[in-house]
Write a protein that holds these residues in place. Structure first.
Motif: not given
Length: 401
Positions: A245-246, A248-250, A252-255
């Motif tokens: 997720l890090k 993919q830069f996601e 903060k948004s998905k966790t």
């Protein structure tokens, strides 16, 4: 393949080559003990290695040597370093005990009955020793697997397999306990009981009781190790997901990582504390020495002066001077071929041979020894000696073809 005719012959062979056998046994797990290493151990006497091969003490595996399985198993059992857990030994001993009990009860001859009784006592002793050894090997294998196996999946499968072994040993311990507790063979233990048999059974029961307690501890250890593996695998999987997720830069948004970190008051998230030294104005006014020190520190901090590193001198001529050394090398193969083409003895031949550069007497003597050590099979070694410069040497001629 040759076989030993007497125990004396076997022990003599093992004693004579104990250095080589010991080294191969110590390196049994490396699977890369080369034939050349063995030659060096036996002082380049290939006949000693050939004798061990002929008697099947060791065997060749390509360019490598290894102990034969029966000797390897014997040494591991005696030295108690065997890592293989074989519960079939206990099963075989139990079956042997039952069969000899039947023979004992049906036999009328006292001498043969006594031989069956001796076999039963021997099997009972071996059963206790094998059970204890299997438990020790099981515990050692569990520790080695958990600490040294790098692959998680393989480690988990090995621990589960060792747990099955633990269960098998526990079943056989119960079967042995049942056999010697007069539950199966009541007639035999009432008829054939004597003082020695009582001592053997008592010792066996103590060994079985020790095995039972150790197996309970081993079961708890396996459960603990499997739980640790499960926790570690879950933690690693979570770390992998967070890493993905890090990337993919996601993250903060998905966790809810921000919320979790804000709620965590671990000491590692606290800012590094500083403890400034505050001097009182009264102390600065009354202590002139303290004020002088503070001014010196302040001037150094404001000066911005940097310490210059001293550079090495530019003159490197002495390092660039050529310094060569000539080393005379002798082609032993070429010298050997020239010697075999003549008829003179080796020592006199070397004194008159043209090496391309002058050799001293000591250097010629060194070449003489090197030729003998490498090409002795192609030379005719006589029993005659001569002396030169207080050095006695053997007369050696080219071998007739």
């Amino acid at each position: 393949m040759r076989t030993f005719s007497t125990i004396k012959e076997l022990l003599a062979m093992l004693s004579r080559e104990q250095k080589l056998i010991t080294e191969i046994f110590e390196k049994r797990k490396m699977l890369s003990y080369k034939y050349d290493y063995a030659l060096e151990v036996v002082d380049y006497n290939a006949d000693k290695i050939q004798a061990l091969l002929e008697y099947s003490v060791i065997r060749e595996n390509g360019p490598f040597l290894e102990l034969d399985d029966q000797y390897l198993h014997f040494f591991e059992q005696i030295l108690e370093v065997n890592e293989e857990i074989n519960v079939s030994y206990i099963q075989e001993n139990l079956e042997s005990i039952r069969q000899n009990i039947i023979y004992y009860l049906k036999e009328n001859n006292e001498n043969r009955k006594y031989s069956y009784l001796r076999a039963i006592k021997s099997s009972l002793r071996k059963t206790g020793v094998i059970a204890i050894r299997n438990v020790v090997d099981l515990k050692r294998n569990i520790d080695n697997t958990f600490k040294n196996e790098p692959n998680y999946k393989v480690k988990k499968v090995k621990l589960e397999h060792l747990d099955v072994k633990r269960s098998d040993i526990s079943v056989l311990v119960d079967m042995t306990e049942k056999l010697v507790s007069d539950e199966e063979e009541q007639t035999f233990f009432k008829v054939a009981i004597d003082e020695e048999l009582q001592q053997v059974i008592l010792r066996l029961k103590l060994q079985l009781n020790e095995c039972r307690h150790n197996l309970i501890e081993i079961q708890h250890q396996i459960i603990e190790f499997l739980n640790q593996l499960k926790y570690q695998s879950g933690l690693v999987e979570k770390i992998r997901q967070l890493k993905y997720l890090k990337d993919q830069f996601e993250l903060k948004s998905k966790t809810n990582i921000i919320k979790v970190l804000q709620a965590d008051n671990a000491l590692t998230f606290e800012p590094k504390p500083t403890y400034p030294l505050k001097l009182s104005i009264e102390q600065l006014q009354n202590d002139s020495q303290l004020l002088t020190i503070v001014r010196k520190v302040a001037s150094r901090m404001r000066s911005g002066v940097r310490i210059k590193q001293q550079l090495a001198e530019n003159s490197l001529e002495e390092y660039l001077e050529a310094d060569t050394q000539e080393v005379v090398q002798v082609n032993l193969e070429e010298v050997k071929n020239s010697f075999l083409a003549g008829s003179n003895n080796l020592f006199d031949f070397l004194q008159s041979y043209d090496f391309g550069a002058p050799l001293s007497f000591e250097e010629c003597l060194t070449v003489y020894c090197q030729l003998i050590s490498q090409f002795d099979l192609q030379f005719d070694l006589t029993e005659q000696y001569q002396t030169r410069q207080e050095i006695e040497y053997l007369l050696i001629y080219p071998k007739a073809t």
